[in-house]
Design an enzyme around this catalytic site. Structure first.
Site, PDB file in Angstrom:
ATOM      1  N   GLY A  13      43.362  38.405  29.929  1.00 51.03           N
ATOM      2  CA  GLY A  13      43.589  37.054  29.412  1.00 51.03           C
ATOM      3  C   GLY A  13      44.977  36.482  29.653  1.00 51.03           C
ATOM      4  N   MET A  92      34.080  37.715  33.773  1.00 49.93           N
ATOM      5  CA  MET A  92      33.469  38.551  34.804  1.00 49.93           C
ATOM      6  C   MET A  92      31.946  38.540  34.746  1.00 49.93           C
ATOM      7  SD  MET A  92      36.229  39.455  36.107  1.00 49.93           S
ATOM      8  CE  MET A  92      35.915  40.814  37.209  1.00 49.93           C
ATOM      9  N   ARG A  93      31.388  37.372  34.554  1.00 53.69           N
ATOM     10  CA  ARG A  93      29.937  37.302  34.496  1.00 53.69           C
ATOM     11  C   ARG A  93      29.476  36.032  35.194  1.00 53.69           C
ATOM     12  NH1 ARG A  93      25.912  39.994  31.450  1.00 53.69           N
ATOM     13  NH2 ARG A  93      24.159  38.598  31.089  1.00 53.69           N
ATOM     14  N   LEU A  94      28.505  36.205  36.064  1.00 52.44           N
ATOM     15  CA  LEU A  94      27.955  35.052  36.773  1.00 52.44           C
ATOM     16  C   LEU A  94      27.179  34.192  35.778  1.00 52.44           C
ATOM     17  CD1 LEU A  94      28.272  34.633  39.816  1.00 52.44           C
ATOM     18  CD2 LEU A  94      25.984  35.600  40.106  1.00 52.44           C
ATOM     19  N   HIS A 111      40.543  31.558  41.115  1.00 55.28           N
ATOM     20  CA  HIS A 111      40.221  32.723  41.941  1.00 55.28           C
ATOM     21  C   HIS A 111      41.457  33.094  42.766  1.00 55.28           C
ATOM     22  CE1 HIS A 111      37.752  35.432  44.277  1.00 55.28           C
ATOM     23  NE2 HIS A 111      38.172  34.873  45.392  1.00 55.28           N
TER      24      HIS A 111
END
Ligand code: GRF
Length: 192
Positions: A13, A92-94, A111
């Site tokens: 974070g 970290m999750r689509l 990114h």
């Protein structure tokens, strides 16, 4: 009107913390309000950072849940907060198509590479292993793919003199922390 934002994290974070500080007494002070920090991972270090700063946090564990079912839970949870923008900072999750449709063009990610050259996790490692002379940080809209959404802004990072992954990561994160808030400020102000 200040935009109401929620920041989504899964880990450390540090980008969240940078944005949090800028909303408190920095360049985002008049542009947005940090309503909530959300995580899918109960172990996310950033949750503590946000709590210590007095920002409301919520965690719904995603482990073992089907993507769309989990996202429905999150959408229902978020609804009463009337969030204008979702900011992904190491989430970290689509996201499912349902989630993307619900917050169409209102989900922004950072990114640590040129998203046209490298998608997914491990971008600094990729730059290091490929001995790149320069790399990029990209702020982009989120669509249904992994790091495939429309680019909002990219900034270049000269890594030609750097010999370790740690050096590259440190310089990259410093760029991310500065850039993310600056890009959000422009975006939110252009929308007034
Ligand atoms: C950052 O490099 C970000 O660009 C990527 O994941 C990392 C998250 O770091 N999406 P942090 O949790 O913000 O410290």
């Amino acid at each position: 009107m200040k935009k109401r934002i929620a920041i989504f994290i899964s880990g450390r974070g540090s980008n969240m913390d940078a944005i949090l500080r800028q909303t408190r007494d920095g360049i985002l002070r008049d542009a947005c309000e940090l309503v909530l920090v959300f995580s899918n991972n109960p172990e996310a270090k950033g949750l503590e950072t946000a709590k210590n700063a007095g920002v409301p946090t919520e965690c719904i564990a995603s482990k073992g849940k089907k993507r769309e079912n989990f996202d429905k839970e999150v959408i229902n949870f978020l609804e009463p907060f009337k969030i204008d923008y979702i900011i992904l900072a190491g989430y970290m999750r689509l996201l499912s198509p349902l989630f993307i449709r619900t917050y169409q063009k209102r989900i922004i990610n950072i990114h640590p590479a040129d998203t046209r050259a490298f998608q997914g996790v491990g971008a600094y490692d990729w730059a290091y292993k490929n001995k790149l002379q320069k790399t990029y940080a990209t702020v982009h809209y989120v669509d249904e793919g992994m790091d495939t959404g429309d680019i909002i802004e990219q900034r270049e990072l000269d890594i030609s003199g750097m010999t370790t992954l740690e050096e590259i990561e440190k310089a990259g994160l410093a760029l991310e922390h500065k850039m993310f808030s600056e890009v959000l400020k422009k975006l939110f102000e252009n929308e007034q």
